[in-house]
Design a protein around this motif. Structure first.
Motif, mmCIF file in Angstrom:
data_model
loop_
_atom_site.group_PDB
_atom_site.id
_atom_site.type_symbol
_atom_site.label_atom_id
_atom_site.label_comp_id
_atom_site.label_asym_id
_atom_site.label_seq_id
_atom_site.Cartn_x
_atom_site.Cartn_y
_atom_site.Cartn_z
ATOM 1 N N PRO A 156 -5.333 -15.415 5.418
ATOM 2 C CA PRO A 156 -6.509 -16.278 5.526
ATOM 3 C C PRO A 156 -7.635 -15.524 6.244
ATOM 4 O O PRO A 156 -7.398 -14.892 7.275
ATOM 5 N N GLY A 157 -8.814 -15.543 5.676
ATOM 6 C CA GLY A 157 -9.936 -14.826 6.277
ATOM 7 C C GLY A 157 -10.167 -13.442 5.704
ATOM 8 O O GLY A 157 -11.136 -12.782 6.073
ATOM 9 N N PHE A 158 -9.300 -12.971 4.809
ATOM 10 C CA PHE A 158 -9.540 -11.684 4.144
ATOM 11 C C PHE A 158 -10.690 -11.867 3.161
ATOM 12 O O PHE A 158 -10.695 -12.792 2.353
ATOM 13 N N LEU A 159 -11.700 -10.986 3.250
ATOM 14 C CA LEU A 159 -12.905 -11.120 2.438
ATOM 15 C C LEU A 159 -12.998 -10.123 1.291
ATOM 16 O O LEU A 159 -13.768 -10.317 0.362
ATOM 17 N N GLY A 160 -12.259 -9.025 1.366
ATOM 18 C CA GLY A 160 -12.320 -8.027 0.314
ATOM 19 C C GLY A 160 -12.050 -6.634 0.840
ATOM 20 O O GLY A 160 -11.846 -6.429 2.038
ATOM 21 N N MET A 161 -12.078 -5.666 -0.097
ATOM 22 C CA MET A 161 -11.764 -4.289 0.256
ATOM 23 C C MET A 161 -12.517 -3.333 -0.654
ATOM 24 O O MET A 161 -12.638 -3.579 -1.855
ATOM 25 N N ASP A 162 -13.040 -2.271 -0.071
ATOM 26 C CA ASP A 162 -13.675 -1.183 -0.816
ATOM 27 C C ASP A 162 -12.841 0.081 -0.641
ATOM 28 O O ASP A 162 -12.250 0.293 0.422
ATOM 29 N N HIS A 163 -12.817 0.929 -1.686
ATOM 30 C CA HIS A 163 -12.097 2.201 -1.649
ATOM 31 C C HIS A 163 -13.013 3.310 -2.152
ATOM 32 O O HIS A 163 -13.802 3.089 -3.064
ATOM 33 N N ALA A 164 -12.838 4.492 -1.602
ATOM 34 C CA ALA A 164 -13.520 5.681 -2.122
ATOM 35 C C ALA A 164 -12.646 6.892 -1.819
ATOM 36 O O ALA A 164 -11.912 6.912 -0.827
ATOM 37 N N ARG A 165 -12.743 7.885 -2.693
ATOM 38 C CA ARG A 165 -12.009 9.129 -2.474
ATOM 39 C C ARG A 165 -12.874 10.280 -2.935
ATOM 40 O O ARG A 165 -13.400 10.258 -4.047
ATOM 41 N N THR A 166 -13.011 11.284 -2.091
ATOM 42 C CA THR A 166 -13.820 12.443 -2.439
ATOM 43 C C THR A 166 -12.978 13.440 -3.236
ATOM 44 O O THR A 166 -11.742 13.430 -3.138
ATOM 45 N N PRO A 167 -13.635 14.307 -4.003
ATOM 46 C CA PRO A 167 -12.891 15.345 -4.728
ATOM 47 C C PRO A 167 -12.082 16.238 -3.782
ATOM 48 O O PRO A 167 -11.046 16.758 -4.154
ATOM 49 N N GLY A 168 -12.528 16.368 -2.542
ATOM 50 C CA GLY A 168 -11.828 17.197 -1.559
ATOM 51 C C GLY A 168 -10.614 16.526 -0.943
ATOM 52 O O GLY A 168 -9.874 17.147 -0.195
#
Length: 126
Positions: free
Chosen positions: A50-62
């Motif tokens: 409860p209260g989780f709003l979302g998640m973003d992910h990123a990954r660099t080529p390195g």
């Protein structure tokens, strides 16, 4: 990190402050046996908090990975931190999957977003 390549690319939208973010930045080891399955399970599990709003992910080529989790309040974030399955995944991550990582937790006091509007369907320019 799950395979998000089939999903439309968009950041988690702005929320009414205050809320909390957990920024997890990592560099992984070569052996990622079981990582994808565990990551997918964690993404499924956190949605039940409860209260989780979302998640973003990123990954660099390195190889630098960044995951940002958004939570309505400190209690929501604490519930996620104390989840038994999540704690087991953290332990396995330190033992097998991460070369290094950092975790930053912050209270968001200001938030806004922007989305370019799409031209209406069937409309042509000029």
């Amino acid at each position: 990190m799950s395979d998000h390549s089939k999903l439309p690319v968009a950041p988690v939208g702005a929320h009414e402050p205050p809320y909390y973010v957990a920024v997890f930045t990592s560099v992984r080891t070569q052996d990622q046996s079981g990582y994808s399955e565990t990551d997918a399970r964690m993404e499924e599990l956190v949605k039940d908090v409860p209260g989780f709003l979302g998640m973003d992910h990123a990954r660099t080529p390195g190889g630098l990975s960044i995951t940002v989790g958004y939570f309505r309040d400190a209690d929501s974030l604490t519930e996620w931190r104390r989840n038994a399955e999540h704690r087991a995944a953290q332990k396995r991550g330190r033992a097998e999957w991460y070369e290094s990582y950092t975790l930053h937790v912050a209270k968001v006091e200001r938030s806004h977003g922007f989305t370019r509007e799409q031209a209406p369907q069937g409309t042509t320019a000029g």
